[in-house]
Design a protein around this motif. Structure first.
Motif, PDB file in Angstrom:
ATOM      1  N   GLU A 203      17.552 -44.590  -2.923  1.00 28.92           N
ATOM      2  CA  GLU A 203      17.314 -44.189  -4.314  1.00 28.92           C
ATOM      3  C   GLU A 203      16.691 -42.800  -4.421  1.00 28.92           C
ATOM      4  O   GLU A 203      16.881 -42.100  -5.413  1.00 28.92           O
ATOM      5  N   GLN A 204      15.931 -42.380  -3.425  1.00 28.85           N
ATOM      6  CA  GLN A 204      15.276 -41.068  -3.479  1.00 28.85           C
ATOM      7  C   GLN A 204      16.266 -39.923  -3.276  1.00 28.85           C
ATOM      8  O   GLN A 204      16.235 -38.917  -3.989  1.00 28.85           O
ATOM      9  N   THR A 205      17.156 -40.068  -2.297  1.00 29.43           N
ATOM     10  CA  THR A 205      18.109 -38.984  -2.013  1.00 29.43           C
ATOM     11  C   THR A 205      19.432 -39.176  -2.731  1.00 29.43           C
ATOM     12  O   THR A 205      20.218 -38.232  -2.860  1.00 29.43           O
ATOM     13  N   GLY A 206      19.689 -40.404  -3.170  1.00 24.39           N
ATOM     14  CA  GLY A 206      20.958 -40.677  -3.829  1.00 24.39           C
ATOM     15  C   GLY A 206      22.131 -40.747  -2.867  1.00 24.39           C
ATOM     16  O   GLY A 206      23.287 -40.636  -3.267  1.00 24.39           O
ATOM     17  N   GLU A 207      21.853 -40.938  -1.586  1.00 22.62           N
ATOM     18  CA  GLU A 207      22.912 -40.996  -0.585  1.00 22.62           C
ATOM     19  C   GLU A 207      22.820 -42.311   0.196  1.00 22.62           C
ATOM     20  O   GLU A 207      21.786 -42.977   0.211  1.00 22.62           O
ATOM     21  N   GLU A 208      23.934 -42.639   0.856  1.00 26.56           N
ATOM     22  CA  GLU A 208      23.963 -43.817   1.707  1.00 26.56           C
ATOM     23  C   GLU A 208      23.422 -43.456   3.095  1.00 26.56           C
ATOM     24  O   GLU A 208      23.771 -42.415   3.640  1.00 26.56           O
ATOM     25  N   ILE A 209      22.573 -44.309   3.626  1.00 25.07           N
ATOM     26  CA  ILE A 209      21.991 -44.057   4.941  1.00 25.07           C
ATOM     27  C   ILE A 209      22.305 -45.228   5.874  1.00 25.07           C
ATOM     28  O   ILE A 209      22.538 -46.357   5.418  1.00 25.07           O
ATOM     29  N   GLU A 210      22.327 -44.915   7.168  1.00 23.59           N
ATOM     30  CA  GLU A 210      22.578 -45.949   8.168  1.00 23.59           C
ATOM     31  C   GLU A 210      21.289 -46.719   8.452  1.00 23.59           C
ATOM     32  O   GLU A 210      20.231 -46.129   8.660  1.00 23.59           O
ATOM     33  N   VAL A 211      21.390 -48.044   8.460  1.00 21.56           N
ATOM     34  CA  VAL A 211      20.257 -48.911   8.766  1.00 21.56           C
ATOM     35  C   VAL A 211      20.652 -49.846   9.894  1.00 21.56           C
ATOM     36  O   VAL A 211      21.701 -50.498   9.835  1.00 21.56           O
ATOM     37  N   GLU A 212      19.843 -49.854  10.953  1.00 26.96           N
ATOM     38  CA  GLU A 212      20.145 -50.711  12.098  1.00 26.96           C
ATOM     39  C   GLU A 212      19.945 -52.176  11.723  1.00 26.96           C
ATOM     40  O   GLU A 212      18.933 -52.559  11.134  1.00 26.96           O
ATOM     41  N   VAL A 213      20.931 -52.986  12.049  1.00 25.44           N
ATOM     42  CA  VAL A 213      20.883 -54.409  11.748  1.00 25.44           C
ATOM     43  C   VAL A 213      21.077 -55.189  13.050  1.00 25.44           C
ATOM     44  O   VAL A 213      22.005 -54.925  13.813  1.00 25.44           O
ATOM     45  N   LYS A 214      20.195 -56.136  13.312  1.00 22.84           N
ATOM     46  CA  LYS A 214      20.306 -56.955  14.513  1.00 22.84           C
ATOM     47  C   LYS A 214      20.188 -58.424  14.130  1.00 22.84           C
ATOM     48  O   LYS A 214      19.419 -58.799  13.253  1.00 22.84           O
ATOM     49  N   GLU A 215      20.999 -59.237  14.807  1.00 23.68           N
ATOM     50  CA  GLU A 215      20.926 -60.674  14.602  1.00 23.68           C
ATOM     51  C   GLU A 215      19.652 -61.200  15.260  1.00 23.68           C
ATOM     52  O   GLU A 215      19.350 -60.855  16.397  1.00 23.68           O
ATOM     53  N   THR A 216      18.923 -62.034  14.561  1.00 24.73           N
ATOM     54  CA  THR A 216      17.651 -62.545  15.077  1.00 24.73           C
ATOM     55  C   THR A 216      17.623 -64.066  15.032  1.00 24.73           C
ATOM     56  O   THR A 216      18.448 -64.706  14.370  1.00 24.73           O
ATOM     57  N   ARG A 217      16.670 -64.619  15.757  1.00 27.94           N
ATOM     58  CA  ARG A 217      16.430 -66.062  15.729  1.00 27.94           C
ATOM     59  C   ARG A 217      14.946 -66.318  15.968  1.00 27.94           C
ATOM     60  O   ARG A 217      14.228 -65.443  16.470  1.00 27.94           O
ATOM     61  N   HIS A 218      14.482 -67.490  15.621  1.00 32.05           N
ATOM     62  CA  HIS A 218      13.071 -67.845  15.770  1.00 32.05           C
ATOM     63  C   HIS A 218      12.882 -68.703  17.019  1.00 32.05           C
ATOM     64  O   HIS A 218      13.662 -69.625  17.288  1.00 32.05           O
ATOM     65  N   ILE A 219      11.858 -68.395  17.790  1.00 31.33           N
ATOM     66  CA  ILE A 219      11.537 -69.162  18.992  1.00 31.33           C
ATOM     67  C   ILE A 219      10.048 -69.480  19.008  1.00 31.33           C
ATOM     68  O   ILE A 219       9.250 -68.835  18.317  1.00 31.33           O
ATOM     69  N   LYS A 220       9.678 -70.465  19.831  1.00 29.74           N
ATOM     70  CA  LYS A 220       8.270 -70.804  20.047  1.00 29.74           C
ATOM     71  C   LYS A 220       7.787 -70.031  21.276  1.00 29.74           C
ATOM     72  O   LYS A 220       8.110 -70.390  22.409  1.00 29.74           O
ATOM     73  N   GLN A 221       7.035 -68.980  21.047  1.00 32.69           N
ATOM     74  CA  GLN A 221       6.567 -68.120  22.134  1.00 32.69           C
ATOM     75  C   GLN A 221       5.173 -68.539  22.586  1.00 32.69           C
ATOM     76  O   GLN A 221       4.278 -68.740  21.781  1.00 32.69           O
TER      77      GLN A 221
END
Length: 402
Positions: A203-221
């Motif tokens: 919204e600030q620049t009015g342009e499309e930007i690349e955003v890194e997307v990764k598949e995640t899951r929840h574990i008991k660490q």
């Protein structure tokens, strides 16, 4: 015979050398004869400062680790105590009685500060393997692979829920490529590649930007040991553990290994060990024997494409009692369909993202079939069979029956 009472004498002097006190057939003598331990010095030279006070001899630290493993102490704290008291261990380390053996704190701090984040252990392992191969002590015609769980020193009730990235499989891109080829042959649209990047509007620049997307899951660490994983298999007790993926040759020498968290399946960690193994010894390996847990299309394909014969124990089909097993449905390769026990056709339907081709029956044929109760419980009376696009590689393996 008259009873003799022995006088307990504990303050005497021993006028003998360390070498004279160690039996000639002791294992430490064999170790010292077979291995020239000086090869370690060039490998660890970069881990030490050229100035400052003298350090503990690095060869002594690695010899103590060998004593810990070979004599089954399973504790470096106990190993340090045993080395201090045992004459044979002192002889092996080259430490006379008037000198102190490095205590547990000294050993652990050296490990943490110098060796923990280095590849020195793998380097030493590779050096020993090279020596074994140079002396023709390895028989790599057949290699054997399996994993061994090791319980971690962590309370299974002390954990936190964390979100972690899903690691992509090594063969994921190649699998998707063949899936789309198969879908095109059947007149279906190809599936899109799952991208790690998506575009969002700024919204600030009015342009499309690349955003890194990764598949995640929840574990008991584990809070005690975050690097281990929650292990649970069959009737074994659920616990935090590590899994040691290991390959050995006919004489029992380990030729490749990898330690992973206990919650990673054997078939996933297999590739992290197999690829380096094949890169180093691929020309000599002709056969490979694996546990039944490794019988996946991807593993069978990887091994057989490298011109290695694969031997795996026979695993009984996981079919509900009273129902037909999968092998009772005959696959027709020419027409790409299945034929059920009632001689009806299950035609190709689609190929999903996991690489399985789905074959479905005609509900009209199944509705009044006398074998319906042994075939399917679906509400629409339709039988579905899944076949992986790499299924033919599984069929080429050699099954070992007990």
């Amino acid at each position: 015979m008259a009873m003799t009472r022995h006088f307990c004498f504990r303050e005497g002097f021993i006028f003998n050398s360390l070498d004279g006190l160690v039996p000639q057939d002791h294992l430490v003598r064999k170790l010292d004869t077979c291995i020239d331990w000086d090869f370690i010095y060039p490998y660890v030279a970069d881990l030490y400062s050229p100035v400052g006070r003298p350090s503990i001899d690095p060869v002594i630290l690695f010899k103590m680790l060998c004593i810990n493993i070979l004599f089954g102490f399973n504790s470096m704290r106990r190993t340090c105590r045993e080395c201090d008291m045992n004459v044979a261990y002192r002889w092996f380390l080259g430490i006379p009685f008037e000198e102190k053996v490095p205590n547990y704190s000294t050993w652990s701090q050296n490990y943490i500060r110098r060796y923990h984040d280095s590849s020195i252990f793998e380097t030493i392992f590779d050096h020993v393997l090279d020596q074994l191969q140079a002396h023709r002590l390895l028989d790599l015609t057949t290699v054997f692979g399996d994993s061994t769980p090791q319980k971690a020193s962590a309370n299974k009730n002390k954990y936190q829920d964390v979100e972690v990235d899903v690691v992509r499989k090594a063969y994921e891109f190649e699998l998707l490529k063949e899936i789309n080829e198969d879908r095109r042959e059947h007149g279906k649209k190809p599936l899109k590649q799952v991208s790690d990047v998506e575009y969002q509007f700024d919204e600030q620049t009015g342009e499309e930007i690349e955003v890194e997307v990764k598949e995640t899951r929840h574990i008991k660490q584990s809070k005690t040991d975050p690097e281990c994983g929650l292990f649970h298999k069959g009737e074994k007790e659920k616990c935090y553990a590590y899994s040691h993926q290991t390959f050995c040759e006919r004489h029992g020498f380990v030729v490749a290994f990898k330690t992973v968290p206990g919650n990673i399946h054997d078939s996933v960690s297999f590739f992290d060990v197999y690829h380096p193994l094949f890169a180093k010894f691929g020309k000599e390996i002709r056969n490979m024997a694996l546990d039944a847990g490794y019988i996946t299309p991807a593993i069978c394909r990887a091994v057989l494409k490298d011109d290695i014969r694969l031997y795996i124990p026979y695993k009984r089909p996981m079919t509900k009692k009273g129902f037909f097993r999968k092998y009772e449905y005959v696959y027709d390769e020419e027409y790409d369909c299945y034929v059920c026990p009632n001689i009806k056709i299950l035609e190709y339907s689609t190929t999903n993202r996991n690489g399985y081709k789905e074959y479905k029956s005609n509900p009209e044929d199944c509705r009044d079939c006398p074998f319906l109760s042994k075939c399917t419980q679906s509400r629409n009376h339709q039988k579905t069979i899944a076949r992986h696009i790499w299924e033919e590689y599984k069929e080429e393996t050699f099954w070992l029956r007990e």
